[in-house]
Design an enzyme around this catalytic site. Sequence first.
Site, PDB file in Angstrom:
ATOM      1  N   TYR A 189      -0.469  34.991 -10.956  1.00 55.59           N
ATOM      2  CA  TYR A 189      -0.596  33.625  -9.735  1.00 55.59           C
ATOM      3  C   TYR A 189      -0.074  33.380  -8.451  1.00 55.59           C
ATOM      4  CZ  TYR A 189      -1.640  28.653  -8.647  1.00 55.59           C
ATOM      5  OH  TYR A 189      -2.414  28.273  -7.960  1.00 55.59           O
ATOM      6  N   LYS A 246      12.370  24.465 -16.313  1.00 48.25           N
ATOM      7  CA  LYS A 246      11.111  24.290 -16.285  1.00 48.25           C
ATOM      8  C   LYS A 246      10.312  24.476 -17.474  1.00 48.25           C
ATOM      9  CE  LYS A 246       8.067  24.875 -12.272  1.00 48.25           C
ATOM     10  NZ  LYS A 246       6.675  25.258 -13.626  1.00 48.25           N
TER      11      LYS A 246
END
Length: 692
Positions: A38, A119
């Site tokens: 992506y 993250k």
Amino acid sequence: MKKNSQIRAKIIELREKIEKWNHHYYQLQNPLVDDLVYDKTLRELEKLERENFFLFSLEELNQSPSQKVGSKITSKFEKVAHSSPMLSLNKAYSNEELEKWAKKASEILKTVTFFVEPKIDGIALSLFYQNGNLIKALTRGDGVFGENVLVNALKINDEFIPKKINYLEDLEVRGEIYIDNSTFASLQLETKKFKNPRNAASGILRRYKNHKPKIDAKSIKFLEEESDFRYLKSFFYTLVNPEKHKINSQFDSINFLRNLGFQVNPFQKKCSDLKDVFNFISIIKQKRDFLNYNIDGVVVKVNEFSIYEKLGSTSKFPHSAIAFKFEDDIAKTKLLAIFATIGRTGKVTYNAKIEPVTLAGSKISSAILPNYSYIENLKLNLNTEVYIKKAGEIIPQIIGSVHNYPKTNFSIVKNCPKCNSELVNSESGLDQFCQNQFCPEIILQKIVHFCSKNALNIESLAQKRIEKFLEKGLISSACDIFYLKDKLELIYERLSNKNQLLTKQNASQSMQIKSIMKLLNEVERAKNIDFYRLIFGLGIRNVGLKAAKILSRYASNLSELRNLDFNLLKNQHDFGPVIIESLIDYFNNQKNSEQLNCLETVGFNFKTTFLTNQSNSWASFAISGKLSKPRDEYVRIIEESGASFHESLTKKTDFLLLGQSAGSKIEKAKKAGIKIINEVQFFDLIKNSKKT
């Protein structure tokens, strides 16, 4: 002009592809491609739009997915505007890109510091409190409007979503809802509908129920789904309008959140400069495979809030923070072949043969493809280029095609590659199974599992030797292993080669026979094991090591286990209908009954390391922080002592075992009056428990 037309068409194609991916990711909780694929595609789109902006009107540029956050909301939850946009983060893929980002902050403030943390690959959530009470919980949505999932947030454990806090000012905090990897593994035993932990967290958090059914037989599925909320955990990292609360830095805001009882990631650091940032990123990268949750990079934030306004933001992301993405564990290679293998439960796994490529320091020539749907969704084509990723897995995964294809050119396998029986689809339609109980591959894999390290741990019976024993007719089931001692003459005869006839008289001189004698000794030792190891070794579908340990608390031998009413375990210890059904099916199967009858004649001397009833446990433990040994080792010691272990603090928790870098559990334990102990005190407790 023709070239411009082609570029415009390419940009439109990329936009449509990303819009589709966004819809599946944010709204359907069904990601079609890996994050790395992506990100590569989005970067390609951003580059083309930057270089060819003149091909589009301003309105067209603003409608691009490169300028938007999330996806259009399509769910039935109430749509609510965010108090301030819930933006995404810009991404850096190299030290140079991170340095370029940090330079702007340094130009505004000479002594700028940074705050760094992993993250988390979860679901963004914003919580609102009035007079200390939780009144609203918004998902990211499209960044401007979110879904109010308060009704579901209220069902999450108080440890991870505080319903009431000791702070009366209006407060908005933002964080990430996630499911840790070990919990996801347990959840997968109950349902195969979730692809990964993030997919599961999103599916549960955004589950819509417009009414609560009456409690009757038809509502069982509803109640089971309601219990799924116990799987959700959180990390909070953002305080909206911090200056209003007299908070001046990200470091202070994290401490503020921690003191209010919010979960914050203990693995974070305030860094004095970029060198410090890069060093900490390296540490996170080295340790990420040992974390119990998925991360896809680190977040680096300017620590001082005073310059946030000057740094500004775009419509999509702030300039005060950036995500540093890990990208070195993805490679491009050629897909050469796909073939199917059969496991001990008959489940089909698709495997890929690829052109050898070096990835994360290892030479890779094969990859795993979980099922045919995975191949279809990625539209994989033989003899074409694919992306491959390794992030802690022993066998890497193919995560996408380099080029776009309308469909896969590989057909689904319809028959078992070993016995040619017709394969049967699971209820979900995702998995295929060979149901031939006499399939030679299933028999082989069952025996391999039976002898494996976590089961009976018979090291001398590796797969190749088991294959040979099956081929020579020396065994036909796992139980036959215990009667090899009665077949010595047959073993000598069938394992002898053509050039040397082995007899009982000269057998002692043979290395091969010495090896057999070693095997027989290991088999004898395997009779003195913990009962849970035998349960695990039976290879019951959906019954892993954790479930086997729990079962050993309710039965101390095979006879008791066979007579156990498994329905009594429903909704206890994470035992849902799938595990219960697997147990009932296994013990009602005629072939399995014959195997169990045989095993009952072996003469096992099971160790009694687990309580038969958990309610009799002498103590309940929880753990926080890093200890001198792996956490699993402490869990094993706790359970084998007859105590119980829980991931979260509960009213029944007696002791909190504290290690380094402990999280918010320590404050909660103090408030709840739970005794906090160190490792020395822990081992003293365990030692004393054995004396009583």
